[in-house]
Design an enzyme around this catalytic site. Structure first.
Site, mmCIF file in Angstrom:
data_model
loop_
_atom_site.group_PDB
_atom_site.id
_atom_site.type_symbol
_atom_site.label_atom_id
_atom_site.label_comp_id
_atom_site.label_asym_id
_atom_site.label_seq_id
_atom_site.Cartn_x
_atom_site.Cartn_y
_atom_site.Cartn_z
ATOM 1 C CE LYS A 172 104.690 -22.764 -13.016
ATOM 2 N NZ LYS A 172 103.605 -21.787 -13.139
ATOM 3 C CE LYS B 78 108.828 -24.233 -21.931
ATOM 4 N NZ LYS B 78 107.465 -23.807 -21.613
ATOM 5 C CE LYS C 30 112.533 -20.700 -17.475
ATOM 6 N NZ LYS C 30 111.661 -20.035 -18.367
HETATM 7 P P1 AMP Z 1 105.178 -19.253 -16.420
HETATM 8 O O1 AMP Z 1 105.015 -20.027 -15.180
HETATM 9 O O2 AMP Z 1 106.315 -19.750 -17.272
HETATM 10 O O3 AMP Z 1 103.911 -19.082 -17.187
HETATM 11 O O4 AMP Z 1 105.621 -17.788 -15.995
HETATM 12 C C1 AMP Z 1 104.734 -16.818 -15.461
HETATM 13 C C2 AMP Z 1 105.502 -15.544 -15.162
HETATM 14 O O5 AMP Z 1 106.530 -15.777 -14.204
HETATM 15 C C3 AMP Z 1 106.208 -14.963 -16.407
HETATM 16 O O6 AMP Z 1 106.126 -13.560 -16.357
HETATM 17 C C4 AMP Z 1 107.621 -15.410 -16.245
HETATM 18 O O7 AMP Z 1 108.546 -14.541 -16.873
HETATM 19 C C5 AMP Z 1 107.787 -15.381 -14.731
HETATM 20 N N1 AMP Z 1 108.794 -16.369 -14.317
HETATM 21 C C6 AMP Z 1 108.752 -17.715 -14.502
HETATM 22 N N2 AMP Z 1 109.844 -18.314 -13.993
HETATM 23 C C7 AMP Z 1 110.613 -17.315 -13.476
HETATM 24 C C8 AMP Z 1 111.880 -17.287 -12.799
HETATM 25 N N3 AMP Z 1 112.551 -18.403 -12.545
HETATM 26 N N4 AMP Z 1 112.350 -16.081 -12.402
HETATM 27 C C9 AMP Z 1 111.660 -14.938 -12.630
HETATM 28 N N5 AMP Z 1 110.474 -14.896 -13.269
HETATM 29 C C10 AMP Z 1 109.944 -16.067 -13.689
#
Ligand code: AMP
Ligand code: TRP
Length: 331
Positions: free
Chosen positions: A195, A111, A192
């Site tokens: 958002k 990041k 991956k």
């Molecule tokens: P975040 O939106 O980054 O706060 O992620 C929230 C949860 O979703 C965390 O447990 C991440 O590990 C999971 N997560 C986010 N992006 C992915 C993805 N592309 N594939 C699987 N899990 C994800």
């Protein structure tokens, strides 16, 4: 009963990676463990943000979690900043972590790469995440694969704190799903799904319509060899679709691979399965977002429940590390 904690950043509508990688598991865990889930708005301050948007997205993310099946009567759902202990314990953990170990965090490296100005909070982010977890004596932390390294750091910090200052924290374990732990972008299967990336066609959100889902799956990037085989290195696009179909139908990767000889029918079934799984989530979201005041009220209740647990742990940690407790002459 085991204790579970997890968190999600307030970046607006949840996507398929969040849902299959983490939140679907949260909705199951709430019935078998004492579960705490938070929208981590303080983490949302670590990169450029718009104040009004952050506030709005925090509420929308909470609505998304409710729509995805979290039941505030069963689990504790709250907003991180409503429980001031998170920021306070984070400081004690920043003073437990080292500059070297925070520098090795791949999420920080990714990041911050190529940025002229990086907020100091992005660097110390994992200490705040460790505080989120350790405050609740969590045994288990259901997350996607991308959080594995942060969980390892959390464990190291808990062990180090305990050995320096006496038993204070429960050492948590990461719980990472077998399939869909790393959902990839449908247009750029080497990265991956997320958002923050500007890839509207590559990201399916829980609010996409049946038609949008079908269009995105149809346009998903695969390869030209045409053979249905699970090979994430050589055929990352197809491997992602196979995993998504496995995760959304409860089948194994081998079962999915065995069921198809061509990409078209696999894509068709995937679009159907995803639309079927997400339709009730979208419907609940629309219903709940019509009444934001009720959502705000239940988040307030959640914060009160969370505070009761967090304040006891924070006190324990402050005492252990050597802070003079207010009103006390204890040494
Ligand atoms: P975040 O939106 O980054 O706060 O992620 C929230 C949860 O979703 C965390 O447990 C991440 O590990 C999971 N997560 C986010 N992006 C992915 C993805 N592309 N594939 C699987 N899990 C994800
Ligand atoms: N860092 C996590 C992510 O980006 C979000 C998060 C913050 C979290 N605090 C947490 C996840 C505590 C699990 C437990 O996805």
């Amino acid at each position: 009963m085991a204790r579970v904690l997890s968190g999600v950043q307030p970046s607006g509508s949840l996507h398929l990676g969040n849902y299959l990688g983490a939140i679907r598991q949260w909705a199951l865990d709430q019935f078998v463990a004492d579960s705490f889930y938070c929208v981590v708005d303080l983490h949302g301050l670590t990169a450029e943000h718009d104040p009004g948007e952050l506030r709005q997205r925090t509420l929308e993310t909470a609505v998304g979690l409710l729509a995805a099946g979290l039941d505030p009567e069963v689990c504790t759902l709250f907003v991180q900043s409503h429980v001031h202990e998170h920021a306070e314990l984070s400081w004690l953990l920043e003073c437990t972590a080292t500059f070297g170990e925070l520098s090795r965090m791949t999420q920080f490296k990714d990041k911050s790469l190529g940025r002229e100005s990086v907020r100091a909070g992005l660097f110390t982010y994992p200490a705040l995440m460790a505080a989120d977890i350790l405050l609740y004596d969590a045994d288990r932390v259901p997350v996607g694969e991308d959080q594995r390294q942060h969980l390892e750091l959390t464990r190291d910090l808990a062990l180090r704190f305990n050995s320096r200052y006496g038993e204070t924290f429960v050492v948590p374990e990461a719980a990472i799903p077998k399939v869909a732990a790393r959902v990839m972008d449908l247009q750029h299967p080497e990265r991956k799904m997320s958002k923050s990336v500007e890839s509207p066609l590559g990201t399916i959100t829980i609010l996409d319509s049946r038609d949008e889902i079908a269009r995105k799956v149809r346009k998903a990037v695969t390869d030209t060899d045409g053979e249905v085989r699970y090979d994430p290195d050589r055929k990352p696009g197809l491997a992602n679709l196979i995993e998504l179909l496995a995760a959304s139908t409860g089948r194994s990767v081998d079962e999915v691979v065995g069921g198809y000889t061509r990409y078209g029918p696999l894509k068709g079934d995937l679009a159907e399965a995803l639309a079927g799984a997400l339709a009730p989530v979208k419907a609940r979201y629309e219903q709940l977002s019509a009444d934001p005041a009720s959502v705000a009220a239940l988040l307030e209740k959640g914060a009160a429940k969370a505070s009761a647990v967090a304040s006891a742990t924070l006190r324990r940690a402050q005492q252990a590390i050597g802070l003079l407790m207010p009103g006390s002459a204890d040494r």
